[in-house]
Design an enzyme around this catalytic site. Structure first.
Site, mmCIF file in Angstrom:
data_model
loop_
_atom_site.group_PDB
_atom_site.id
_atom_site.type_symbol
_atom_site.label_atom_id
_atom_site.label_comp_id
_atom_site.label_asym_id
_atom_site.label_seq_id
_atom_site.Cartn_x
_atom_site.Cartn_y
_atom_site.Cartn_z
ATOM 1 N NE ARG A 65 -8.333 7.688 10.252
ATOM 2 C CZ ARG A 65 -8.203 7.659 8.963
ATOM 3 N NH1 ARG A 65 -8.256 8.975 8.540
ATOM 4 N NH2 ARG A 65 -8.004 6.467 8.442
ATOM 5 C CE1 TYR A 66 -10.356 8.473 15.703
ATOM 6 C CE2 TYR A 66 -9.011 6.773 14.991
ATOM 7 C CZ TYR A 66 -10.283 7.272 14.998
ATOM 8 O OH TYR A 66 -11.349 6.772 14.219
ATOM 9 N NE ARG A 69 -8.110 5.635 19.135
ATOM 10 C CZ ARG A 69 -8.883 6.713 19.195
ATOM 11 N NH1 ARG A 69 -8.144 7.702 20.039
ATOM 12 N NH2 ARG A 69 -10.122 6.888 18.602
ATOM 13 C CB CYS A 78 -3.540 -11.189 4.068
ATOM 14 S SG CYS A 78 -3.657 -9.359 4.301
ATOM 15 C CB CYS A 82 -11.047 -10.093 2.373
ATOM 16 S SG CYS A 82 -10.178 -10.848 3.726
ATOM 17 C CB CYS A 85 -8.977 -5.995 1.324
ATOM 18 S SG CYS A 85 -7.910 -5.218 2.601
ATOM 19 N NE ARG A 87 -5.228 -0.220 6.296
ATOM 20 C CZ ARG A 87 -5.786 -0.894 7.341
ATOM 21 N NH1 ARG A 87 -5.293 -2.242 7.600
ATOM 22 N NH2 ARG A 87 -6.038 -0.097 8.392
ATOM 23 C CG ASP A 247 -14.170 0.944 4.978
ATOM 24 O OD1 ASP A 247 -15.246 1.547 5.608
ATOM 25 O OD2 ASP A 247 -13.129 0.478 5.506
ATOM 26 C CG ASP A 284 -13.290 3.631 9.664
ATOM 27 O OD1 ASP A 284 -12.860 4.678 9.931
ATOM 28 O OD2 ASP A 284 -12.613 2.680 9.777
ATOM 29 C CE LYS A 291 -12.912 1.384 13.736
ATOM 30 N NZ LYS A 291 -11.415 2.263 13.744
HETATM 31 S S1 SF4 Z 1 -9.390 -7.612 5.305
HETATM 32 FE FE1 SF4 Z 1 -7.359 -7.073 3.820
HETATM 33 S S2 SF4 Z 1 -5.901 -6.892 5.507
HETATM 34 FE FE2 SF4 Z 1 -7.447 -8.142 6.182
HETATM 35 S S3 SF4 Z 1 -7.014 -10.320 5.952
HETATM 36 FE FE3 SF4 Z 1 -8.455 -9.518 4.258
HETATM 37 S S4 SF4 Z 1 -7.106 -8.917 2.581
HETATM 38 FE FE4 SF4 Z 1 -5.652 -9.108 4.501
#
Ligand code: SF4
Length: 326
Positions: A65-66, A69, A78, A82, A85, A87, A247, A284, A291
């Site tokens: 994106r940048y 980097r 994982c 979470c 998340c 993603r 997000d 973001d 960001k």
């Molecule tokens: S935020 Fe998403 S990528 Fe990060 S540890 Fe939790 S589930 Fe995994």
């Protein structure tokens, strides 16, 4: 019932589950880890990929994106999943992302072919969920690229599976300096002797540690909790780095706080505690804008040759700052 075109699995390490108070239905760790029906409700403004990462992938798993980097998604696994998340569309499930060696090699080849890239962030999924040999293969290939100045690892494992941070892991990691690490922390209950040991090992190996925290309603959305967390992090040699507005992923409304809440927390920290304890509050930008930092407004205005400023107590001060005469 599916969510975001698939299922974000339920996964929590025994160590992290033991932090949950079984008598408290509102326990902050439970709220982050245990699904509720709200996550199946998509609200206006939410999207499966709100940061448009998939649209910025020149090769699968590599977000460019940048200019200077890249974000290198190396696994979709994982230690814990979470519920908020970013993603959630890809972690913990099979699909178009395979994260095998040929995909890794394609990303490494892209980085090697683009000399403007000086910084790689390994993320996922959690890079530390890979075994030491696989991680070492990746790091050694990246380190062999002459224009790459440094590598960062984004991880939650030191906080949720501190036993993974073994002497053998840190011995391997320290071969690839300059190597930095951003660790995902959410609540002061995570500051335990086990986590202090895992962070201590990483810090002793010369790896600068920063934290990333997502504002979550009912988890950490008040000044007292955030201050306690930031103080605990500093004691473990983790520098508070980013505090993110959650997000707008599909089904995240029950986690999200008003933007003003983040500003209120920063205002409650800045000047009231050690400067090192104050993270940068960022949103973001949906759509892939990157960001955007948000800070409370301490600049009151200009009065002739004076700039009027407001301090952390709300008192006004003047700074003599003559306007340049042409
Ligand atoms: S935020 Fe998403 S990528 Fe990060 S540890 Fe939790 S589930 Fe995994």
């Amino acid at each position: 019932m599916s969510r975001i075109g698939g299922h974000l699995p339920v996964g929590i390490t025994p160590y992290y589950a033991a932090l949950i108070d079984p008598t408290n239905p509102l326990d902050p760790t439970r709220k982050q880890m245990v699904p509720v029906t709200d996550e199946f409700v998509t609200s206006p403004g939410e999207a499966d990929d709100p940061l448009s990462e998939d649209a910025h992938m020149p090769v699968p798993g590599l977000v460019h994106r940048y200019p200077d980097r890249v974000l290198f998604l190396v696994t979709n696994f994982c230690a814990t999943y979470c519920r908020y998340c970013t993603r959630a569309r890809m972690v913990g499930q099979t699909g178009e992302y395979h994260f095998n060696q040929s995909q890794h090699q394609a990303a490494i080849d892209y980085i090697a072919a683009n000399p403007q890239i000086r910084d790689v962030l390994l993320s996922g999924g959690d890079p530390l969920s890979m075994n030491d040999d696989r991680l070492e293969w990746l790091l050694s290939r990246l380190r062999a690229i002459p224009h790459l100045e440094f590598v960062r690892i984004g991880t939650k494992i030191p906080a949720v599976l501190p036993q993974r941070v073994t002497p053998a892991l840190v011995k391997m990691l320290r071969k690839f300096h300059p190597l930095w690490m951003s660790i995902h922390f959410m609540h002061p209950v995570e500051v335990t002797p086990e986590v202090a040991q895992s962070c201590g090992r990483l810090a002793d190996a010369g790896i600068p540690l920063g934290s990333q925290t997502v504002l979550n309603a009912g988890v950490n959305d008040n000044v007292e909790t955030m201050r306690e967390l930031m103080h605990g992090l500093l004691k473990m040699r983790v520098r508070p780095y980013y505090m993110y507005q959650c997000d707008p992923i599909s089904g995240s409304k029950h986690f999200r706080t008003p933007v003003e809440k983040g500003l209120e927390i920063i205002e409650g920290l800045r000047g009231h505690t050690t400067g090192y304890a104050v993270p940068t509050f960022v949103i973001d930008a949906p759509g892939g804008g990157g960001k955007i930092p948000l800070v409370p407004d301490y600049y009151v205005g200009r009065d002739g040759d004076d700039v009027v400023l407001r301090n952390y107590e709300g008192k006004q001060y003047r700074y003599r700052d003559p306007v340049a005469k042409s």
